[in-house]
Write a protein that holds these residues in place. Structure first.
Motif, PDB file in Angstrom:
ATOM      1  N   ASN A 125     -19.314  61.320  -9.905  1.00 38.11           N
ATOM      2  CA  ASN A 125     -19.505  60.047  -8.564  1.00 38.11           C
ATOM      3  C   ASN A 125     -21.059  59.169  -9.498  1.00 38.11           C
ATOM      4  OD1 ASN A 125     -21.761  61.214  -7.675  1.00 38.11           O
ATOM      5  ND2 ASN A 125     -20.948  62.115  -6.179  1.00 38.11           N
ATOM      6  N   TRP A 126     -20.809  57.939  -8.774  1.00 38.27           N
ATOM      7  CA  TRP A 126     -21.602  57.367  -8.518  1.00 38.27           C
ATOM      8  C   TRP A 126     -23.161  57.619  -8.306  1.00 38.27           C
ATOM      9  CZ3 TRP A 126     -21.585  53.450 -12.434  1.00 38.27           C
ATOM     10  CH2 TRP A 126     -22.074  52.055 -11.701  1.00 38.27           C
ATOM     11  N   THR A 127     -23.464  58.807  -7.609  1.00 32.44           N
ATOM     12  CA  THR A 127     -24.607  58.901  -7.008  1.00 32.44           C
ATOM     13  C   THR A 127     -24.856  59.893  -8.387  1.00 32.44           C
ATOM     14  OG1 THR A 127     -24.678  58.499  -4.948  1.00 32.44           O
ATOM     15  CG2 THR A 127     -26.154  60.312  -5.769  1.00 32.44           C
ATOM     16  N   ALA A 128     -24.050  60.653  -8.993  1.00 33.48           N
ATOM     17  CA  ALA A 128     -23.982  61.921 -10.154  1.00 33.48           C
ATOM     18  C   ALA A 128     -24.791  61.292 -10.950  1.00 33.48           C
ATOM     19  CB  ALA A 128     -23.484  62.751  -9.792  1.00 33.48           C
ATOM     20  N   PHE A 129     -24.269  59.963 -11.572  1.00 35.88           N
ATOM     21  CA  PHE A 129     -24.255  59.306 -13.034  1.00 35.88           C
ATOM     22  C   PHE A 129     -25.804  58.577 -12.218  1.00 35.88           C
ATOM     23  CE2 PHE A 129     -23.980  54.153 -14.236  1.00 35.88           C
ATOM     24  CZ  PHE A 129     -24.402  54.750 -15.604  1.00 35.88           C
ATOM     25  N   ARG A 130     -26.642  58.660 -11.468  1.00 36.50           N
ATOM     26  CA  ARG A 130     -27.335  57.536 -11.085  1.00 36.50           C
ATOM     27  C   ARG A 130     -28.940  58.592 -11.922  1.00 36.50           C
ATOM     28  NH1 ARG A 130     -26.085  54.729  -5.273  1.00 36.50           N
ATOM     29  NH2 ARG A 130     -25.926  52.479  -6.144  1.00 36.50           N
ATOM     30  N   ALA A 172     -28.135  59.505 -15.219  1.00 37.30           N
ATOM     31  CA  ALA A 172     -29.159  57.737 -16.458  1.00 37.30           C
ATOM     32  C   ALA A 172     -29.270  56.955 -15.526  1.00 37.30           C
ATOM     33  CB  ALA A 172     -27.383  57.557 -17.518  1.00 37.30           C
ATOM     34  N   PRO A 173     -30.752  56.918 -14.702  1.00 31.68           N
ATOM     35  CA  PRO A 173     -31.426  56.367 -13.756  1.00 31.68           C
ATOM     36  C   PRO A 173     -31.403  54.782 -14.452  1.00 31.68           C
ATOM     37  CG  PRO A 173     -32.726  58.501 -14.860  1.00 31.68           C
ATOM     38  CD  PRO A 173     -31.580  58.312 -15.133  1.00 31.68           C
ATOM     39  N   GLU A 174     -31.721  55.388 -16.114  1.00 28.67           N
ATOM     40  CA  GLU A 174     -31.653  53.732 -16.528  1.00 28.67           C
ATOM     41  C   GLU A 174     -30.772  52.753 -16.596  1.00 28.67           C
ATOM     42  OE1 GLU A 174     -34.256  51.166 -20.069  1.00 28.67           O
ATOM     43  OE2 GLU A 174     -33.865  53.283 -20.359  1.00 28.67           O
ATOM     44  N   LEU A 175     -29.415  53.043 -16.655  1.00 27.76           N
ATOM     45  CA  LEU A 175     -28.062  53.051 -17.210  1.00 27.76           C
ATOM     46  C   LEU A 175     -27.993  51.889 -15.843  1.00 27.76           C
ATOM     47  CD1 LEU A 175     -26.869  54.292 -19.683  1.00 27.76           C
ATOM     48  CD2 LEU A 175     -26.971  52.084 -19.785  1.00 27.76           C
ATOM     49  N   ALA A 176     -28.053  52.911 -15.090  1.00 35.13           N
ATOM     50  CA  ALA A 176     -27.620  53.093 -13.000  1.00 35.13           C
ATOM     51  C   ALA A 176     -28.197  51.812 -12.756  1.00 35.13           C
ATOM     52  CB  ALA A 176     -27.088  54.413 -12.919  1.00 35.13           C
ATOM     53  N   THR A 177     -29.387  51.903 -12.930  1.00 40.71           N
ATOM     54  CA  THR A 177     -30.256  50.901 -12.296  1.00 40.71           C
ATOM     55  C   THR A 177     -29.429  49.465 -12.791  1.00 40.71           C
ATOM     56  OG1 THR A 177     -32.239  52.137 -11.623  1.00 40.71           O
ATOM     57  CG2 THR A 177     -32.433  49.897 -11.879  1.00 40.71           C
ATOM     58  N   ALA A 207     -21.674  62.387 -20.287  1.00 42.74           N
ATOM     59  CA  ALA A 207     -21.882  62.940 -19.335  1.00 42.74           C
ATOM     60  C   ALA A 207     -22.985  64.646 -19.873  1.00 42.74           C
ATOM     61  CB  ALA A 207     -20.724  63.352 -18.111  1.00 42.74           C
ATOM     62  N   GLY A 208     -23.605  64.929 -18.838  1.00 41.31           N
ATOM     63  CA  GLY A 208     -24.666  66.548 -19.213  1.00 41.31           C
ATOM     64  C   GLY A 208     -25.369  65.653 -20.599  1.00 41.31           C
ATOM     65  N   ASN A 209     -25.824  64.674 -21.014  1.00 42.60           N
ATOM     66  CA  ASN A 209     -27.093  64.637 -21.743  1.00 42.60           C
ATOM     67  C   ASN A 209     -27.683  63.592 -21.192  1.00 42.60           C
ATOM     68  OD1 ASN A 209     -25.050  65.814 -24.615  1.00 42.60           O
ATOM     69  ND2 ASN A 209     -23.717  64.404 -23.911  1.00 42.60           N
ATOM     70  N   PRO A 210     -28.673  63.495 -22.032  1.00 43.29           N
ATOM     71  CA  PRO A 210     -29.985  62.673 -21.619  1.00 43.29           C
ATOM     72  C   PRO A 210     -29.389  60.798 -21.876  1.00 43.29           C
ATOM     73  CG  PRO A 210     -30.127  64.246 -23.526  1.00 43.29           C
ATOM     74  CD  PRO A 210     -29.266  64.136 -22.953  1.00 43.29           C
ATOM     75  N   VAL A 211     -29.709  60.278 -21.765  1.00 39.11           N
ATOM     76  CA  VAL A 211     -29.463  58.639 -22.237  1.00 39.11           C
ATOM     77  C   VAL A 211     -31.053  58.701 -23.538  1.00 39.11           C
ATOM     78  CG1 VAL A 211     -30.632  56.416 -22.481  1.00 39.11           C
ATOM     79  CG2 VAL A 211     -29.430  57.425 -19.948  1.00 39.11           C
ATOM     80  N   ARG A 212     -29.498  58.467 -24.415  1.00 38.10           N
ATOM     81  CA  ARG A 212     -30.057  58.477 -26.384  1.00 38.10           C
ATOM     82  C   ARG A 212     -30.383  56.515 -26.117  1.00 38.10           C
ATOM     83  NH1 ARG A 212     -26.163  58.848 -31.148  1.00 38.10           N
ATOM     84  NH2 ARG A 212     -28.285  57.941 -32.624  1.00 38.10           N
ATOM     85  N   ARG A 213     -31.693  56.161 -26.924  1.00 37.49           N
ATOM     86  CA  ARG A 213     -31.621  54.672 -26.982  1.00 37.49           C
ATOM     87  C   ARG A 213     -32.050  54.839 -28.709  1.00 37.49           C
ATOM     88  NH1 ARG A 213     -34.440  51.103 -24.465  1.00 37.49           N
ATOM     89  NH2 ARG A 213     -35.355  52.609 -22.779  1.00 37.49           N
TER      90      ARG A 213
END
Length: 161
Positions: free
Chosen positions: A2-7, A10-15, A148-154
Protein backbone atom coordinates in the motif's frame (compact mmCIF):
# COMPACT_ATOMS: atom_id res chain seq x y z
CA UNK A 1 2.31 -2.81 -1.01
CA UNK A 2 0.00 0.00 0.00
CA UNK A 3 0.96 3.67 -0.25
CA UNK A 4 2.05 3.98 3.38
CA UNK A 5 4.45 1.04 3.00
CA UNK A 6 5.74 2.46 -0.30
CA UNK A 7 6.46 5.76 1.45
CA UNK A 8 8.48 3.90 4.09
CA UNK A 9 10.50 1.85 1.56
CA UNK A 10 11.09 4.53 -1.10
CA UNK A 11 10.60 7.91 0.60
CA UNK A 12 12.31 10.01 -2.07
CA UNK A 13 10.13 8.62 -4.86
CA UNK A 14 7.00 8.64 -2.70
CA UNK A 15 7.55 12.29 -1.74
CA UNK A 16 7.80 13.26 -5.42
CA UNK A 17 4.67 11.24 -6.18
CA UNK A 18 2.80 12.83 -3.26
CA UNK A 19 3.75 16.29 -4.60
CA UNK A 20 2.51 15.36 -8.09
CA UNK A 21 -0.75 14.03 -6.73
CA UNK A 22 -1.28 17.10 -4.53
CA UNK A 23 -0.47 19.49 -7.40
CA UNK A 24 -2.35 17.87 -10.27
CA UNK A 25 -4.47 14.96 -9.03
CA UNK A 26 -4.59 13.82 -12.65
CA UNK A 27 -2.25 11.05 -13.74
CA UNK A 28 -2.20 8.61 -16.64
CA UNK A 29 -3.33 5.06 -15.98
CA UNK A 30 -2.17 2.20 -18.16
CA UNK A 31 -4.27 -0.98 -18.15
CA UNK A 32 -4.44 -4.08 -20.34
CA UNK A 33 -7.35 -4.69 -22.68
CA UNK A 34 -8.86 -8.16 -23.03
CA UNK A 35 -6.72 -8.78 -26.14
CA UNK A 36 -3.55 -7.81 -24.21
CA UNK A 37 -3.05 -4.47 -25.93
CA UNK A 38 -2.47 -1.41 -23.75
CA UNK A 39 -5.06 1.21 -22.84
CA UNK A 40 -4.11 4.59 -21.41
CA UNK A 41 -6.53 6.91 -19.64
CA UNK A 42 -6.32 10.08 -17.60
CA UNK A 43 -7.59 9.50 -14.05
CA UNK A 44 -7.88 11.44 -10.82
CA UNK A 45 -5.82 10.06 -7.96
CA UNK A 46 -5.97 10.84 -4.27
CA UNK A 47 -4.35 9.40 -1.18
CA UNK A 48 -6.92 8.11 1.27
CA UNK A 49 -5.79 6.43 4.47
CA UNK A 50 -2.97 4.04 3.60
CA UNK A 51 -3.80 3.90 -0.12
CA UNK A 52 -3.31 5.72 -3.40
CA UNK A 53 -6.85 5.57 -4.79
CA UNK A 54 -8.38 5.93 -8.23
CA UNK A 55 -12.12 6.30 -8.82
CA UNK A 56 -13.81 5.41 -12.10
CA UNK A 57 -17.20 5.61 -13.73
CA UNK A 58 -19.25 2.47 -13.22
CA UNK A 59 -18.52 -0.15 -15.90
CA UNK A 60 -15.96 2.06 -17.66
CA UNK A 61 -13.61 0.13 -19.92
CA UNK A 62 -10.57 0.89 -17.75
CA UNK A 63 -12.38 -0.36 -14.64
CA UNK A 64 -13.37 -3.55 -16.44
CA UNK A 65 -9.75 -3.94 -17.58
CA UNK A 66 -8.60 -3.82 -13.93
CA UNK A 67 -11.29 -6.24 -12.77
CA UNK A 68 -10.11 -8.72 -15.40
CA UNK A 69 -6.34 -8.09 -15.01
CA UNK A 70 -5.21 -5.92 -12.07
CA UNK A 71 -1.79 -5.05 -13.50
CA UNK A 72 -1.35 -1.33 -14.04
CA UNK A 73 1.04 1.54 -14.61
CA UNK A 74 0.52 5.07 -13.32
CA UNK A 75 2.44 7.88 -15.05
CA UNK A 76 2.92 11.49 -13.96
CA UNK A 77 1.52 13.09 -17.14
CA UNK A 78 4.43 15.38 -18.09
CA UNK A 79 3.40 19.02 -18.49
CA UNK A 80 5.20 19.59 -21.79
CA UNK A 81 8.39 19.27 -23.78
CA UNK A 82 10.58 20.99 -21.19
CA UNK A 83 9.33 18.67 -18.40
CA UNK A 84 11.90 19.68 -15.77
CA UNK A 85 10.23 17.52 -13.09
CA UNK A 86 10.80 14.34 -15.07
CA UNK A 87 8.68 11.28 -15.71
CA UNK A 88 7.45 9.44 -12.66
CA UNK A 89 6.13 5.90 -13.13
CA UNK A 90 4.48 3.56 -10.65
CA UNK A 91 3.89 -0.09 -11.41
CA UNK A 92 1.69 -2.47 -9.51
CA UNK A 93 -1.71 -4.02 -9.14
CA UNK A 94 -5.18 -2.63 -8.57
CA UNK A 95 -7.14 -3.71 -5.53
CA UNK A 96 -10.87 -2.97 -5.45
CA UNK A 97 -11.89 -0.83 -2.48
CA UNK A 98 -14.59 -2.18 -0.20
CA UNK A 99 -17.37 -0.10 1.39
CA UNK A 100 -15.47 1.39 4.37
CA UNK A 101 -12.48 2.33 2.17
CA UNK A 102 -14.80 3.76 -0.50
CA UNK A 103 -16.52 5.97 2.10
CA UNK A 104 -13.10 7.28 3.23
CA UNK A 105 -12.15 7.94 -0.42
CA UNK A 106 -15.44 9.81 -0.92
CA UNK A 107 -14.63 12.00 2.10
CA UNK A 108 -11.22 12.88 0.62
CA UNK A 109 -12.86 13.79 -2.70
CA UNK A 110 -15.54 15.84 -0.92
CA UNK A 111 -12.91 17.79 1.02
CA UNK A 112 -10.84 18.53 -2.11
CA UNK A 113 -13.55 19.13 -4.70
CA UNK A 114 -16.71 19.79 -2.71
CA UNK A 115 -17.99 16.77 -4.64
CA UNK A 116 -17.84 13.03 -4.15
CA UNK A 117 -18.79 10.10 -6.36
CA UNK A 118 -22.00 8.28 -5.64
CA UNK A 119 -22.69 4.59 -6.06
CA UNK A 120 -22.36 2.80 -8.28
CA UNK A 121 -18.76 3.56 -9.18
CA UNK A 122 -15.46 1.71 -9.16
CA UNK A 123 -12.61 2.61 -6.81
CA UNK A 124 -9.25 0.91 -6.69
CA UNK A 125 -6.16 1.18 -4.52
CA UNK A 126 -2.77 0.96 -6.21
CA UNK A 127 -0.55 -1.68 -4.61
CA UNK A 128 2.90 -0.53 -5.73
CA UNK A 129 5.51 -3.13 -6.73
CA UNK A 130 8.07 -0.84 -8.41
CA UNK A 131 8.60 2.81 -9.31
CA UNK A 132 10.93 4.99 -11.30
CA UNK A 133 11.75 8.61 -12.05
CA UNK A 134 13.70 9.82 -15.09
CA UNK A 135 14.80 13.46 -15.23
CA UNK A 136 16.51 14.76 -18.39
CA UNK A 137 19.00 17.54 -17.80
CA UNK A 138 22.14 18.85 -19.48
CA UNK A 139 22.14 16.25 -22.24
CA UNK A 140 21.94 13.36 -19.77
CA UNK A 141 19.48 11.71 -17.48
CA UNK A 142 19.15 11.01 -13.81
CA UNK A 143 17.27 7.82 -12.94
CA UNK A 144 15.82 6.71 -9.62
CA UNK A 145 14.40 3.20 -9.56
CA UNK A 146 12.92 0.99 -6.88
CA UNK A 147 11.50 -2.52 -6.59
CA UNK A 148 9.68 -3.83 -3.54
CA UNK A 149 12.11 -5.15 -0.95
CA UNK A 150 15.11 -3.28 -2.41
CA UNK A 151 16.59 0.14 -1.74
CA UNK A 152 16.15 3.01 -4.19
CA UNK A 153 18.83 2.89 -6.87
CA UNK A 154 20.26 6.08 -8.43
CA UNK A 155 21.99 6.20 -11.81
CA UNK A 156 23.24 9.09 -13.91
CA UNK A 157 23.74 8.69 -17.65
CA UNK A 158 25.57 11.38 -19.58
CA UNK A 159 25.24 12.46 -23.20
CA UNK A 160 21.96 10.79 -24.07
CA UNK A 161 21.37 11.29 -27.80
Amino acid sequence: MNWTAFRAQAPELATLADEWIADAHVLLLGTLRADGSPRISAVECDVSGDDLCIGMIWQSTKALDLERDPRLTVHSLPPGRENTRGDLKLYGRARALEAPEKRAYEAVMQARLDWAPSEPYHAFAVDVTSAGLVVFEGGGQSVLSWRAGNPVRRRVRDNIA
